[in-house]
Design an enzyme around this catalytic site. Structure first.
Site: not given
Ligand code: NAD
Ligand code: DAU
Length: 351
Positions: A131-133, A157, A161
């Site tokens: 992730t970019d975080e 988180y 990562k």
């Molecule tokens: P998600 O939470 O939707 O899915 C995570 C999956 O991992 C789930 O199916 C869960 O059951 C599985 N999991 C969790 N713990 C586990 C364990 N101990 N063993 C096996 N499986 C397990 O997540 P996502 O949003 O799809 O993100 C997927 C990946 O991409 C993550 O590594 C996240 O850090 C990265 N990522 C997400 C975003 C985003 O915006 N969602 C952006 C950049 C990177």
């Molecule tokens: O940047 C990549 C990341 O983006 C991934 O690595 C993470 O897995 C993914 O969850 C996401 O993180 P964020 O914290 O940016 O996403 P989230 O959807 O939780 O929040 C997006 C923005 O909205 C953030 O600034 C917080 C705000 N927010 C979020 C929620 C859930 C609110 O204002 N209210 C809310 O209820």
């Protein structure tokens, strides 16, 4: 024939990666490993479960012995590792699960890959999806993150990562493990668990529930349609050199409050409500602790090296996303009620 282990394939991004690899590459054997936490839902991949090149196993990556056994018995050629605890708010409330899955779980997979691949590492690939975080937070004036930006994670988180990225690089440098890493910005699209901003707010607008905007609402995120992320993963998986890192981003920055107003306009229109009806649902709440102000990605390295750029325009991706959640009412209801977990718990306990 390539046997590819995809971890986290029942989650949001993982399910799109699984579908893409199963259908685009019938010559690959896709092995989806997922613990099925609250975020994992096999309904997300129901459309590919009958393909002959697809298998699912319910396993936990925190079990190092089991990972080693699996690598030994299955002889995977490559890994695309997405399994993680992924929600920032949950990491603030319970960081330990993030250390166990994101850090120890990743190290278990690295250890197993190293043990089994040690004699011909160059024919394998360990792709870590990150992730970019990990880069921390930008001011409004800062240039976007590049691959050279120093790590500065703020949330538990992001720290987990960042630690996992460091371990992946350490296994490359120490053991010559053939790794690649990508760091992507915020994804949106179908099948995202409705605790994240976009699906949570679509669901709340639909049910006339408050929309909790953290702090000022001015925090900025760079949004990328999930299928564009999958296309980038495909390009990096097949074409990147070992040891490389790529940033992936949408070049699409939105302040939360503007994105929320846009979301309200689209949902109101699709539900036949008069324009602006749901603006009154916006509710300012206390800020997220340690809330990063701005993320923005410079993905020019990925464009110049591998020719990838985002293809889905935000207006189009956003419309498609809203339509998907409004159409898939049963999916939203089952994940918000937890019904899908009960179903799979019974199914697996019976085995
Ligand atoms: P998600 O939470 O939707 O899915 C995570 C999956 O991992 C789930 O199916 C869960 O059951 C599985 N999991 C969790 N713990 C586990 C364990 N101990 N063993 C096996 N499986 C397990 O997540 P996502 O949003 O799809 O993100 C997927 C990946 O991409 C993550 O590594 C996240 O850090 C990265 N990522 C997400 C975003 C985003 O915006 N969602 C952006 C950049 C990177
Ligand atoms: O940047 C990549 C990341 O983006 C991934 O690595 C993470 O897995 C993914 O969850 C996401 O993180 P964020 O914290 O940016 O996403 P989230 O959807 O939780 O929040 C997006 C923005 O909205 C953030 O600034 C917080 C705000 N927010 C979020 C929620 C859930 C609110 O204002 N209210 C809310 O209820």
């Amino acid at each position: 024939m390539k046997k590819i282990l995809i971890t986290g394939g029942a989650g949001f991004i993982g399910s799109h990666v699984v579908r893409h690899f199963v259908t685009k590459y019938p010559q690959y054997e896709i092995f989806n490993l997922d613990k099925l936490t609250y975020a994992g839902n096999l309904e997300n991949v129901a459309d590919v479960e009958h393909h002959s090149n697809y298998r699912f196993v319910k396993e936990d990556i925190t079990d190092g012995d089991r990972m080693l056994q699996l690598f030994r018995s299955e002889q995977f050629d490559a890994v695309i590792h997405l399994a993680a605890e992924s929600h920032v708010d949950r990491s603030i409330a319970n960081p330990v699960d993030f250390i166990l899955t994101n850090v120890a779980g990743t190290v278990n997979l690295l250890n197993a890959a190293r043990a089994i691949w040690q004699h011909q590492p160059e024919t394998h690939r360990f792709y870590h999806v990150s992730t970019d975080e990990v880069y921390g937070s930008l001011s409004f004036e800062d240039q976007p993150f590049t691959e050279a930006t120093a790590y500065d994670p703020h949330s538990p988180y992001a720290a987990s990562k960042a630690a996992s990225d460091h371990f992946v690089r350490a296994f490359h440098d120490t053991h010559k493990l053939p790794v690649v890493i990508s760091n992507c910005s915020n994804n949106y699209g179908p099948n995202q668990f409705p605790e994240k901003l976009i699906p949570l707010f679509i669901n709340n607008i639909k049910h006339n529930k408050p929309l909790p905007v953290y702090g000022s609402g001015l925090n900025v995120r760079d949004w990328l349609y999930v299928e564009d992320h999958v296309a980038a993963i495909d390009a990096i998986f097949h074409k990147a050199k070992n040891g490389e890192t790529y940033n992936i981003g949408g070049n699409n920055e939105w302040a939360n409050i503007n994105l929320i107003k846009r979301l309200i306009a689209i949902v109101d229109e699709k539900l036949g409500r008069s324009p602006g009806t749901s603006l009154s649902l916006i509710t300012c709440v206390a800020d997220r602790a340690g809330h990063d102000l701005r993320y923005a990605i410079n993905a020019s390295k990925l464009k110049s090296d591998l020719g990838w750029e985002p293809t889905v325009k935000f207006t189009e991706g956003f419309e498609k996303t809203v339509e998907w959640y409004l159409r898939n009412e049963q999916w939203l209801e089952s994940v918000t009620s937890g019904a899908y977990q009960e179903y799979y718990r019974k199914m697996y306990e019976g085995r």
